[in-house]
Every structure is written in C-alpha cells, then in structure tokens.
Design an enzyme around this catalytic site. Structure first.
Site: not given
Length: 295
Positions: A238-240
């Site tokens: 996530l969001d990486a």
C-alpha cells in the site's frame, strides 16, 4: 495541428536501462548516426548505488528512412550487444497514448485531467472513466467520454467480482496508463501485477508520511507545517510503489482539516498531471523500487 500529428515534431523515443559499463553512450549514438537519426533530446543518468545506467533519447522521426518497426528490429541487435540485462523501449509520439481513469466521488483530479486533454495540454486519449460511485458520470459525459459504474460491496472480502469487472472494462482499451484519480480503493495484488508499470495513483500526502486513509486528518493531528501529494506507480504494498512526482505546500496552526483538504487538492492535481505527462512521454524509468525521471 497537434504535436502528435505534426510531421516536424514527431519523435521516436528510445529509453534504456542496463548495468553501467564503458561505451554505452557511444554505441547508442553510433547506431542512431548510422541510421541517419537526428537526436533532438538526450538525457543520461548513472546510478552509483545500483550500478545501473539510464538514458532517454528522442530522435526526429522524419530523419529515419524506414518504419519504427524496422528501427526496433535493428536496435534489438544493439541492445543484445550492450548486455542481456538491457531493458529498452522505443515509442512513437505520432501515436497518441490511451488512458483509463478510475474515480470515486472526488472530482478535482478528474476535472483537471479532462480539462488538460480538452485544451490540448495533455496529448492522450481518455478512453473511459470507471467509477465505484455514479456521481461523476455527468463530468465524463460532458467531455464525450464513456462512464462505467461498478458497484463495490462494503465488505472488502466480497469485492473480487467488482474488481474483475473493472479489469475487463480497462483491458478492453489496452491503455498505456490506468490512473487512480482518487479511486479510493486498494487494488488486489493480482491487478497490481497485471497493470504493473501502467497503474498510477495520486496519494494525498507526501509519502512515506501518512500512508493509507485520511492522511489530511493524520497530518492535522500531528500538527505538520507542510502537506503534499505523491504520484506513484501502484504495487501490492500500500502506497509504497516507485515515486514519479511529489510536491508540498505550507500550512499553519490556523488551518483546519477542511482547509488542508481544500489546499491539498491543488497540489494533488498538479502532481498527478506532471506524473501522468512524464509517464506518457516515456520520461520515467523504473528500476527496483526507484524511478529515474528525465523531466
């Protein structure tokens, strides 16, 4: 006449990444010179930490006496000589890129992208807008773009069929970019892999700070003085994903959460527009978890 259709401005764009070694630039330059290519833009980067070399070369298409397909065939032999790990692409700016937008209820990023396309500021065709809420259908329709509403169950464990429907709608257009324009849904790992290198997200914080939901509320609670936005490729974590572009604006103790949300929308629009443009212009090269952006 648009940039993409102008004979004088049409470009063949070569991007390449490989383990760094002596003579790569000379080998590419000699090849382009031998085929009569007129280089109008060239950028290079050697990353000392990874030991990789990156380049983006734009050649005037009219200077090449044969098709881009033949150019690809000829350059494949050069890439093989450079090394077996060489990764490269060769694209034609005369062929407009296709984009599909995924949205929810927030309209600012959708308005901005469609406005830029309509104004000729973003050379791309938006093939469809897909929303997990129906509210933004009128925005897409006003621009003459098909809108597809896909209902998502409240229970995340039951969203598999909805994501499969989204996948089919997106893949029907074989887009160069799948833009999560505040879609607010976490893509399953299978879709992250399926759209790897094409799925682009705008996250409303300066990552890696405040990942996940309600980042402005998190920022307000922490009393931060800077808020920002991050455009990145989507990965299963996530969001990486690899970051394409970021920007920030200053806020103060006088700003409420609503103030931060309002101001943050301006940053989100700008960061997403930059990131999408650079992706479509083949200015972003990805290696491992990082990007090289020749902007």
């Amino acid at each position: 006449m648009t940039l993409a259709s102008s004979t004088d401005n049409r470009r063949y764009v070569l991007t390449l990444g490989c383990p760094d070694s002596t003579g790569i630039v000379a080998r590419i330059s000699k090849f382009l010179a031998d085929v009569g290519g007129s280089i109008v833009e060239a950028a290079y980067h050697a990353d000392q930490d990874s030991g990789w070399f990156f380049t983006r070369q734009a050649v005037r298409a009219s200077s090449i006496p044969f098709s881009i397909e033949e150019l690809r065939t000829k350059f494949a032999a050069v890439a093989e000589e450079i090394g077996p790990e060489t990764e490269w692409t060769l694209s034609d700016t005369g062929k407009r890129k296709r984009v599909v937008l995924l949205v929810s209820k927030e309209a600012h990023c959708l308005h901005d992208i469609l406005g830029r396309v309509a104004a000729g500021e973003l050379e791309a065709d938006v093939c469809a807008v897909i929303g997990n809420h129906p509210e933004l259908e009128s925005v897409a329709r006003r621009h003459g773009i098909d809108f597809h509403y896909v209902s998502f169950p409240k229970d995340p464990a039951e969203r598999g069929p909805a994501f499969e429907q989204v996948r089919k709608l997106v893949d029907a257009h074989d887009p160069h970019a799948v833009v999560l324009a505040r879609f607010m849904q976490v893509l399953p790992e299978s879709l992250c892999e399926h759209w790897s290198g094409r799925a682009i997200n705008i996250h409303h914080s300066f990552l890696p700070s405040f990942i996940g939901a309600r980042p402005y509320h998190q920022a307000f609670t922490r009393g931060v003085k800077l808020i920002g936005a991050t455009c990145h490729y989507v990965t299963a974590e996530l969001d990486a994903g690899p970051i394409i572009e970021q920007d920030v604006i200053r806020v103060s103790h006088n700003d409420s959460v609503n103030d931060m949300v309002r101001q943050g929308r301006d940053v989100e629009k700008l960061v997403l527009a930059r990131g999408l443009r650079w992706h479509l212009e083949d200015r972003v090269l990805v290696h491992d978890s990082k990007t090289v952006v020749f902007n």
